[in-house]
Design an enzyme around this catalytic site. Structure first.
Site, mmCIF file in Angstrom:
data_model
loop_
_atom_site.group_PDB
_atom_site.id
_atom_site.type_symbol
_atom_site.label_atom_id
_atom_site.label_comp_id
_atom_site.label_asym_id
_atom_site.label_seq_id
_atom_site.Cartn_x
_atom_site.Cartn_y
_atom_site.Cartn_z
ATOM 1 N N ARG A 55 5.164 6.215 18.663
ATOM 2 C CA ARG A 55 5.903 7.032 17.631
ATOM 3 C C ARG A 55 5.497 8.469 17.649
ATOM 4 N NH1 ARG A 55 5.347 3.917 12.042
ATOM 5 N NH2 ARG A 55 2.929 3.559 12.143
ATOM 6 N N GLU A 66 7.114 10.946 10.670
ATOM 7 C CA GLU A 66 7.324 10.521 12.036
ATOM 8 C C GLU A 66 8.579 9.894 12.209
ATOM 9 O OE1 GLU A 66 2.998 7.569 11.874
ATOM 10 O OE2 GLU A 66 4.919 6.801 10.630
ATOM 11 N N LYS A 79 14.299 5.898 13.417
ATOM 12 C CA LYS A 79 13.837 6.083 12.007
ATOM 13 C C LYS A 79 12.847 7.235 11.601
ATOM 14 C CE LYS A 79 10.686 3.347 9.847
ATOM 15 N NZ LYS A 79 9.930 1.842 9.059
ATOM 16 N N ARG A 122 11.587 -4.933 6.338
ATOM 17 C CA ARG A 122 11.341 -5.414 7.770
ATOM 18 C C ARG A 122 9.867 -5.454 7.979
ATOM 19 N NH1 ARG A 122 7.473 -1.535 9.722
ATOM 20 N NH2 ARG A 122 8.301 0.083 10.899
ATOM 21 N N GLN A 150 4.719 -2.279 -1.480
ATOM 22 C CA GLN A 150 5.068 -3.065 -0.242
ATOM 23 C C GLN A 150 4.643 -4.550 -0.841
ATOM 24 O OE1 GLN A 150 6.373 -1.820 2.504
ATOM 25 N NE2 GLN A 150 5.962 -0.044 1.701
ATOM 26 N N VAL A 234 -2.153 -4.289 7.268
ATOM 27 C CA VAL A 234 -0.687 -3.638 6.979
ATOM 28 C C VAL A 234 -1.142 -2.036 6.664
ATOM 29 C CG1 VAL A 234 1.347 -3.268 5.860
ATOM 30 C CG2 VAL A 234 0.608 -5.688 6.189
ATOM 31 N N GLY A 236 -3.567 0.128 7.561
ATOM 32 C CA GLY A 236 -4.055 0.848 8.401
ATOM 33 C C GLY A 236 -3.012 1.098 9.475
ATOM 34 N N ASP A 237 -2.464 2.057 9.322
ATOM 35 C CA ASP A 237 -1.177 2.500 10.212
ATOM 36 C C ASP A 237 -1.056 3.820 10.729
ATOM 37 O OD1 ASP A 237 -0.403 3.688 7.798
ATOM 38 O OD2 ASP A 237 1.652 2.787 7.747
HETATM 39 P P1 NAD Z 1 1.397 2.329 -2.556
HETATM 40 O O1 NAD Z 1 0.875 3.647 -2.814
HETATM 41 O O2 NAD Z 1 2.673 2.155 -3.139
HETATM 42 O O3 NAD Z 1 0.420 1.179 -2.845
HETATM 43 C C1 NAD Z 1 -0.825 1.232 -2.338
HETATM 44 C C2 NAD Z 1 -1.807 0.431 -3.391
HETATM 45 O O4 NAD Z 1 -3.135 0.549 -2.780
HETATM 46 C C3 NAD Z 1 -2.116 1.144 -4.638
HETATM 47 O O5 NAD Z 1 -1.527 0.335 -5.761
HETATM 48 C C4 NAD Z 1 -3.471 1.566 -4.690
HETATM 49 O O6 NAD Z 1 -3.946 1.426 -6.004
HETATM 50 C C5 NAD Z 1 -4.160 0.485 -3.761
HETATM 51 N N1 NAD Z 1 -5.291 0.905 -3.262
HETATM 52 C C6 NAD Z 1 -5.869 1.982 -2.527
HETATM 53 N N2 NAD Z 1 -7.102 1.714 -2.156
HETATM 54 C C7 NAD Z 1 -7.368 0.416 -2.485
HETATM 55 C C8 NAD Z 1 -8.620 -0.265 -2.264
HETATM 56 N N3 NAD Z 1 -9.741 0.299 -1.382
HETATM 57 N N4 NAD Z 1 -8.580 -1.581 -2.632
HETATM 58 C C9 NAD Z 1 -7.472 -2.292 -3.395
HETATM 59 N N5 NAD Z 1 -6.491 -1.292 -3.595
HETATM 60 C C10 NAD Z 1 -6.310 -0.147 -2.949
HETATM 61 O O7 NAD Z 1 1.760 2.328 -0.997
HETATM 62 P P2 NAD Z 1 2.715 1.096 -0.426
HETATM 63 O O8 NAD Z 1 4.122 1.778 -0.092
HETATM 64 O O9 NAD Z 1 2.445 -0.258 -0.927
HETATM 65 O O10 NAD Z 1 2.002 1.033 1.237
HETATM 66 C C11 NAD Z 1 0.527 0.643 1.466
HETATM 67 C C12 NAD Z 1 0.262 0.904 2.942
HETATM 68 O O11 NAD Z 1 1.027 0.169 3.728
HETATM 69 C C13 NAD Z 1 0.245 2.528 3.140
HETATM 70 O O12 NAD Z 1 -0.789 2.808 4.069
HETATM 71 C C14 NAD Z 1 1.570 2.487 4.102
HETATM 72 O O13 NAD Z 1 1.222 3.569 5.145
HETATM 73 C C15 NAD Z 1 1.343 0.978 4.876
HETATM 74 N N6 NAD Z 1 2.734 0.675 5.431
HETATM 75 C C16 NAD Z 1 2.489 -0.105 6.718
HETATM 76 C C17 NAD Z 1 3.665 -0.325 7.424
HETATM 77 C C18 NAD Z 1 3.380 -1.046 8.506
HETATM 78 O O14 NAD Z 1 4.654 -1.475 9.176
HETATM 79 N N7 NAD Z 1 2.178 -1.588 8.872
HETATM 80 C C19 NAD Z 1 4.944 -0.317 6.666
HETATM 81 C C20 NAD Z 1 4.940 0.219 5.554
HETATM 82 C C21 NAD Z 1 3.958 0.504 4.881
#
Ligand code: NAD
Length: 354
Positions: A55, A66, A79, A122, A150, A234, A236-237
């Protein structure tokens, strides 16, 4: 309103956030995830027909924006998505998205949709699909580290697809874990909130890490991961954003979506260029075996790939006729005489004068 193949090509179906919520509730969250995982599985089986590239990211100190394009030769999809961990503290979503599906034959958009909710669905569907192929078949207990936007989707996907019925939650913010537990109440889970990540992973067959921090963080250390565990990583992206200690990677069988993108964005960004990985689509299409033994540690290094969004848009488009959950968007200027674009402006002016 019923969806019909648009005779009037300048009208584009638009699925708003409100439509998406109603669609998900009409279909049912778990059925939606199960059906969507089926479409992703179908598209992963025909992986080779897709146009693929990492991406395109626009990075800043705060986050990333992105674009994620792909095509199967008949349909084109992309997207727009952001990732801004600081947003949550300002009352905004960390991740928001929208997407487009278009007809390759004439280039006209065929669908515009919200994708913030759809991305959560997804991502969860892809994680659980990977879990179905990689986790031990008897895995029922999952730790979720990071209980933000998530997390409930991940829990419900692993319940619907892998049969997970016990959850061990941990978040640095206990309010997030309480929110997650309350949202999942009465949905067939036995839920424990742990006081630390170490406590959360005790006895877990699957460990999902879904934290948001623009950092090379160590949410999981090597001593926390025992034999036979499946890790669904999930969070680390993005370049400079990881969750696992590198020693875990050297002990694991690592599966990825699209290696050229994951080497930039995933947990394996910590490893040398030639670090061995397997591609999930090859496991799904039966070309690779997946987990090698009961005691192996499997790791799905998820970053989210364009084909999953393409599948999600395709799934939503196919639901429109049945549900009517969309509105018509006047998105494309398309005069009756194609070369008379300026004349269309003049006719509009004349109509206003009248
Ligand atoms: P969010 O901000 O709603 O929630 C993240 C949570 O992680 C928060 O509640 C925070 O307090 C907690 N947190 C932060 N550091 C922490 C730690 N060291 N230990 C425990 N908890 C901790 O974010 P989200 O929308 O749930 O997304 C979470 C992550 O997933 C993001 O980094 C996002 O980029 C990634 N993501 C990846 C994909 C994928 O396809 N791989 C898709 C969507 C989101």
């Amino acid at each position: 309103m019923k969806f019909q193949a648009p005779a009037n090509l300048n009208i584009v179906p638009f699925v708003s956030v409100d439509h998406m919520m109603k669609l998900v509730l009409t279909v049912g969250v778990e059925t939606f995830i199960r059906e969507l995982a089926g479409v992703i599985e179908e598209d992963f089986r025909r992986w080779e027909v897709f146009d693929k590239r990492p991406r395109i990211g626009c990075h800043s100190d705060e986050g990333v924006i992105e674009l994620m394009p792909t095509s199967d030769g008949r349909l084109y999809g992309f997207k727009y998505v952001n990732g801004h961990p600081k947003n949550m503290r300002e009352g905004r979503q960390t991740v928001t998205a929208f997407g487009v599906l278009a007809d390759v034959g004439n280039g006209y958009p065929a669908l515009l949709s919200e994708m913030t909710i759809l991305t959560a669905l997804r991502t969860a569907a892809t994680s659980a699909l990977a879990g179905k192929y990689l986790a031990r078949p008897d895995a029922r207990c999952m730790a979720i580290i990071g209980n933000g936007a998530q997390s409930e989707f991940q829990a419900l996907a692993f319940k619907a697809i892998c049969g997970v019925n016990r959850l061990r939650l941990y978040d640095i913010d206990p309010a997030a874990s309480r929110k997650c537990r309350a949202n999942l109440q009465g949905q067939g889970f036995d839920i424990i909130i742990a006081a630390s990540a170490e406590e959360a992973v005790e006895g877990a067959d699957i460990i999902t890490t879904v934290t948001a921090d623009k950092n090379l963080a160590t949410v999981l250390t090597d001593n926390m991961v025992g034999p036979g565990v499946h890790i669904n990583a999930v969070g680390g992206d993005c370049p400079g954003k990881t969750e696992l200690h590198r020693d875990i990677l050297t002990r694991s069988e690592v599966f990825v979506e699209y290696p050229p993108q994951t080497r930039i964005e995933g947990e394996i960004q910590q490893m040398p260029e030639d670090f061995p990985v397997q591609e999930l689509w090859q496991v799904i299409s039966g070309q690779r075996p997946g987990r090698s033994s009961e005691r192996a540690i499997t790791l799905f290094d998820s970053v989210g790939f364009a084909i999953e969004d393409f599948s999600a848009l395709r799934y939503v488009r196919d639901k429109l006729e049945q549900t009517g959950l969309f509105c018509e968007l006047d998105l494309l200027a398309d005069p009756d005489e194609p070369r008379d674009l300026y004349g269309m402006l003049l006719r509009c002016k004349a109509a206003q004068v009248l």
